[in-house]
Design an enzyme around this catalytic site. Structure first.
Site, PDB file in Angstrom:
ATOM      1  N   LEU A  17       0.807  -1.221   0.000  1.00 45.71           N
ATOM      2  CA  LEU A  17       0.000   0.000   0.000  1.00 45.71           C
ATOM      3  C   LEU A  17       0.836   1.266   0.000  1.00 45.71           C
ATOM      4  O   LEU A  17       1.962   1.295   0.475  1.00 45.71           O
ATOM      5  CB  LEU A  17      -0.912   0.000   1.234  1.00 45.71           C
ATOM      6  CG  LEU A  17      -1.794  -1.228   1.430  1.00 45.71           C
ATOM      7  CD1 LEU A  17      -2.628  -1.063   2.695  1.00 45.71           C
ATOM      8  CD2 LEU A  17      -2.653  -1.503   0.212  1.00 45.71           C
ATOM      9  N   ASP A  18       0.221   2.321  -0.508  1.00 39.72           N
ATOM     10  CA  ASP A  18       0.845   3.639  -0.451  1.00 39.72           C
ATOM     11  C   ASP A  18       0.210   4.434   0.684  1.00 39.72           C
ATOM     12  O   ASP A  18      -0.580   3.900   1.459  1.00 39.72           O
ATOM     13  CB  ASP A  18       0.732   4.367  -1.799  1.00 39.72           C
ATOM     14  CG  ASP A  18      -0.708   4.585  -2.245  1.00 39.72           C
ATOM     15  OD1 ASP A  18      -1.633   4.506  -1.412  1.00 39.72           O
ATOM     16  OD2 ASP A  18      -0.912   4.848  -3.446  1.00 39.72           O
ATOM     17  N   GLY A  19       0.531   5.694   0.783  1.00 42.86           N
ATOM     18  CA  GLY A  19       0.035   6.543   1.861  1.00 42.86           C
ATOM     19  C   GLY A  19      -1.464   6.780   1.834  1.00 42.86           C
ATOM     20  O   GLY A  19      -2.038   7.259   2.803  1.00 42.86           O
ATOM     21  N   HIS A  22      -4.192   2.393  -0.579  1.00 44.35           N
ATOM     22  CA  HIS A  22      -4.461   1.439  -1.667  1.00 44.35           C
ATOM     23  C   HIS A  22      -3.146   1.013  -2.300  1.00 44.35           C
ATOM     24  O   HIS A  22      -2.096   1.586  -2.019  1.00 44.35           O
ATOM     25  CB  HIS A  22      -5.449   1.997  -2.698  1.00 44.35           C
ATOM     26  CG  HIS A  22      -5.093   3.330  -3.258  1.00 44.35           C
ATOM     27  ND1 HIS A  22      -4.022   3.554  -4.100  1.00 44.35           N
ATOM     28  CD2 HIS A  22      -5.690   4.536  -3.093  1.00 44.35           C
ATOM     29  CE1 HIS A  22      -3.979   4.822  -4.443  1.00 44.35           C
ATOM     30  NE2 HIS A  22      -4.971   5.448  -3.839  1.00 44.35           N
TER      31      HIS A  22
END
Length: 139
Positions: A17-19, A22
């Site tokens: 995941l990113d910040g 997602h």
């Protein structure tokens, strides 16, 4: 399922995941690569040409369409098929779908060449390797 189609499943983990919570766009490339490795694992005749070490499939172009976000805990399936063979290049089409509802998460077309490892040059896809590939095309 058609035997020319490969299906690989994976679960989205926190480190994908990113910040924003997602899957990071670059991680989809890794998911697609996992699908391609599985595709060749399931096709030992085709993989045997590459195992000799004198030839390699090398990606020269990748086009990806992101359709919807995947999040932690999603189970995804990567569908991989050889979609086209030309004289010097071929194309693999891949789709990533969410298992729970079958909805498309991403799709991609990867164009690759057959590389002569010794010379570093693309070679014509012909002979036995073309024959093996031609049986796998699913347009």
């Amino acid at each position: 399922m058609d035997s020319r189609l490969s299906r690989t499943t994976l679960r989205v983990r926190g480190y994908h995941l990113d910040g924003y919570g997602h899957v990071n766009n670059a991680r989809y490339l890794e998911f697609l690569e996992e699908g391609r490795w599985a595709y060749f694992d399931e096709r030992p005749r085709l993989a045997s040409f590459l195992a000799r070490g004198d030839l390699a499939f090398v990606a020269v172009n990748l086009n990806i369409d992101y359709r919807r976000a995947a999040v932690a805990g999603d189970d995804l399936e990567v569908l991989t098929r050889l979609s086209e063979i030309g004289t010097r290049r071929a194309r693999i089409h891949q789709e990533i779908r969410r298992v729970a509802d079958g909805k498309a998460v991403a799709s991609a077309d990867i164009t690759f060449v057959l590389l002569d490892v010794a010379t570093g040059r693309a070679v014509t896809i012909d002979g036995e390797i073309r024959e093996a590939m031609a049986q796998l095309v699913l347009a």
